[in-house]
Design a protein around this motif. Structure first.
Motif, short mmCIF file in Angstrom:
data_model
loop_
_atom_site.label_atom_id
_atom_site.label_comp_id
_atom_site.label_asym_id
_atom_site.label_seq_id
_atom_site.Cartn_x
_atom_site.Cartn_y
_atom_site.Cartn_z
N PRO A 205 0.83 -1.21 0.00
CA PRO A 205 0.00 0.00 0.00
C PRO A 205 0.86 1.26 0.00
N ASN A 206 0.38 2.27 -0.71
CA ASN A 206 1.02 3.58 -0.74
C ASN A 206 2.44 3.55 -1.33
N LEU A 207 2.66 2.65 -2.28
CA LEU A 207 3.97 2.56 -2.93
C LEU A 207 4.14 3.73 -3.90
N ALA A 208 5.04 4.64 -3.58
CA ALA A 208 5.20 5.86 -4.37
C ALA A 208 6.05 5.65 -5.62
N GLU A 209 7.11 4.83 -5.49
CA GLU A 209 8.08 4.77 -6.58
C GLU A 209 8.86 3.47 -6.51
N VAL A 210 9.16 2.90 -7.67
CA VAL A 210 10.09 1.78 -7.75
C VAL A 210 11.27 2.20 -8.63
N SER A 211 12.44 1.72 -8.26
CA SER A 211 13.65 1.97 -9.03
C SER A 211 14.12 0.64 -9.59
N ILE A 212 14.17 0.53 -10.92
CA ILE A 212 14.48 -0.75 -11.57
C ILE A 212 15.53 -0.52 -12.65
N GLY A 213 16.59 -1.33 -12.60
CA GLY A 213 17.66 -1.17 -13.56
C GLY A 213 18.06 -2.46 -14.24
N HIS A 214 18.70 -3.36 -13.50
CA HIS A 214 19.30 -4.55 -14.10
C HIS A 214 18.29 -5.38 -14.87
N ALA A 215 17.15 -5.68 -14.24
CA ALA A 215 16.15 -6.50 -14.91
C ALA A 215 15.58 -5.78 -16.13
N LEU A 216 15.26 -4.52 -15.98
CA LEU A 216 14.63 -3.77 -17.06
C LEU A 216 15.55 -3.69 -18.28
N ILE A 217 16.82 -3.41 -18.06
CA ILE A 217 17.75 -3.32 -19.19
C ILE A 217 17.95 -4.71 -19.81
N SER A 218 18.04 -5.75 -18.98
CA SER A 218 18.21 -7.10 -19.50
C SER A 218 16.99 -7.53 -20.32
N GLU A 219 15.80 -7.24 -19.83
CA GLU A 219 14.56 -7.58 -20.55
C GLU A 219 14.48 -6.82 -21.88
N SER A 220 15.06 -5.63 -21.90
CA SER A 220 15.01 -4.81 -23.11
C SER A 220 15.86 -5.38 -24.24
N LEU A 221 16.84 -6.21 -23.90
CA LEU A 221 17.65 -6.85 -24.94
C LEU A 221 16.78 -7.73 -25.83
N TYR A 222 15.74 -8.30 -25.26
CA TYR A 222 14.84 -9.19 -26.01
C TYR A 222 13.61 -8.45 -26.53
N LEU A 223 13.10 -7.52 -25.74
CA LEU A 223 11.78 -6.95 -26.04
C LEU A 223 11.83 -5.50 -26.49
N GLY A 224 12.97 -4.85 -26.37
CA GLY A 224 13.09 -3.45 -26.77
C GLY A 224 12.82 -2.51 -25.61
N LEU A 225 13.61 -1.46 -25.51
CA LEU A 225 13.56 -0.57 -24.36
C LEU A 225 12.20 0.14 -24.23
N GLU A 226 11.70 0.69 -25.32
CA GLU A 226 10.43 1.41 -25.26
C GLU A 226 9.31 0.46 -24.84
N ASN A 227 9.30 -0.72 -25.42
CA ASN A 227 8.27 -1.70 -25.10
C ASN A 227 8.32 -2.09 -23.62
N VAL A 228 9.51 -2.33 -23.09
CA VAL A 228 9.65 -2.77 -21.71
C VAL A 228 9.26 -1.67 -20.74
N VAL A 229 9.66 -0.45 -21.01
CA VAL A 229 9.26 0.67 -20.14
C VAL A 229 7.75 0.73 -20.04
N ASN A 230 7.07 0.59 -21.18
CA ASN A 230 5.61 0.66 -21.17
C ASN A 230 4.97 -0.57 -20.53
N MET A 231 5.63 -1.70 -20.60
CA MET A 231 5.13 -2.89 -19.92
C MET A 231 5.16 -2.68 -18.40
N TYR A 232 6.22 -2.09 -17.91
CA TYR A 232 6.31 -1.77 -16.47
C TYR A 232 5.23 -0.76 -16.08
N LEU A 233 5.08 0.27 -16.90
CA LEU A 233 4.08 1.29 -16.57
C LEU A 233 2.68 0.68 -16.48
#
Length: 237
Positions: A205-233
């Motif tokens: 509850p009340n989670l204001a912000e998440v900071s994500i780096g290693h997984a997001l960049i690694s996932e982007s190698l397969y799925l593309g950076l723009e796509n992955v950012v929007n998947m998280y959003l």
């Protein structure tokens, strides 16, 4: 909606592996914002093995959303943050040779030190956050330092979730409830990924912000950076 701040350390690691300026860290930061992320996070270390101190200065003029600088508040780090004046500073008790963050603060033992550091940053208009485990005693001590927020260290949750243990989120839920009662904002980070982020968000509850780096960049190698950012959003809505 919980804000997504993307840690771009791994982009700097890739750049530094060949020298030069490919990939261009500043352009990647701009692109990540353009793709919809609400923040950029960096974690410069004393050896500058990925993010360089000059990167932190250069990004100040580039980042238009929320700018978060993480690190151990040694003198060189404090001087850098006070010069750059990001939106937020996240205090992390890293050893100089740490590969990655591996523990939260003992806010009882280091109470006086943290309180002094936090006051200095806040007097310069910088929001403060303390990287912390889920121990409720430490949460109570964190509130007494005067910090604005805490960042829940989520490595244990991520590791257990991968094994199928969804009950591992319970201490984080309890910690978040107490933090909110104590008037603290709630951030989270470390090993959060597309596989676990939605479940985590739904249970904190009340989670204001998440900071994500290693997984997001690694996932982007397969799925593309723009796509992955929007998947998280989408998962954070």
């Amino acid at each position: 909606m919980t804000k997504l701040s993307v840690n771009i350390n791994k982009i700097a690691t890739l750049r530094n592996s060949r020298g030069g300026n490919v990939p261009n860290l500043l352009k990647v930061a701009q692109d990540i914002e353009r793709f919809g992320a609400q923040g950029i996070t960096i974690h410069p270390r004393p050896d500058e093995r990925h993010i360089r101190y000059q990167d932190a200065r250069d990004l100040k003029n580039i980042v238009k959303t929320e700018y978060n600088i993480e690190g151990n508040p040694v003198k060189s780090f404090m001087d850098l943050v006070l010069q750059v004046k990001p939106t937020q500073v996240t205090l992390v008790p890293d050893a100089d040779d740490a590969i990655t963050s591996n523990a939260g603060w003992d806010t009882i033992t280091h109470h006086s030190f943290l309180k002094e550091v936090i006051q200095e940053f806040q007097q310069n208009g910088i929001r403060t956050s303390i990287f912390i485990d889920t121990d409720l005693r430490l949460m109570e001590a964190a509130a007494k330092t005067g910090t604005d927020r805490i960042e829940l260290y989520t490595e244990h949750f991520a590791s257990e979730f991968e094994k199928g243990n969804k009950n591992a989120v319970k201490p984080y839920t309890e910690a978040a409830i107490l933090a909110h009662k104590l008037g603290l904002g709630i951030n989270a980070g470390h090993d959060l990924s597309l596989q676990n982020i939605q479940f985590f968000k739904e249970n904190i509850p009340n989670l204001a912000e998440v900071s994500i780096g290693h997984a997001l960049i690694s996932e982007s190698l397969y799925l593309g950076l723009e796509n992955v950012v929007n998947m998280y959003l989408n998962k954070l809505q």
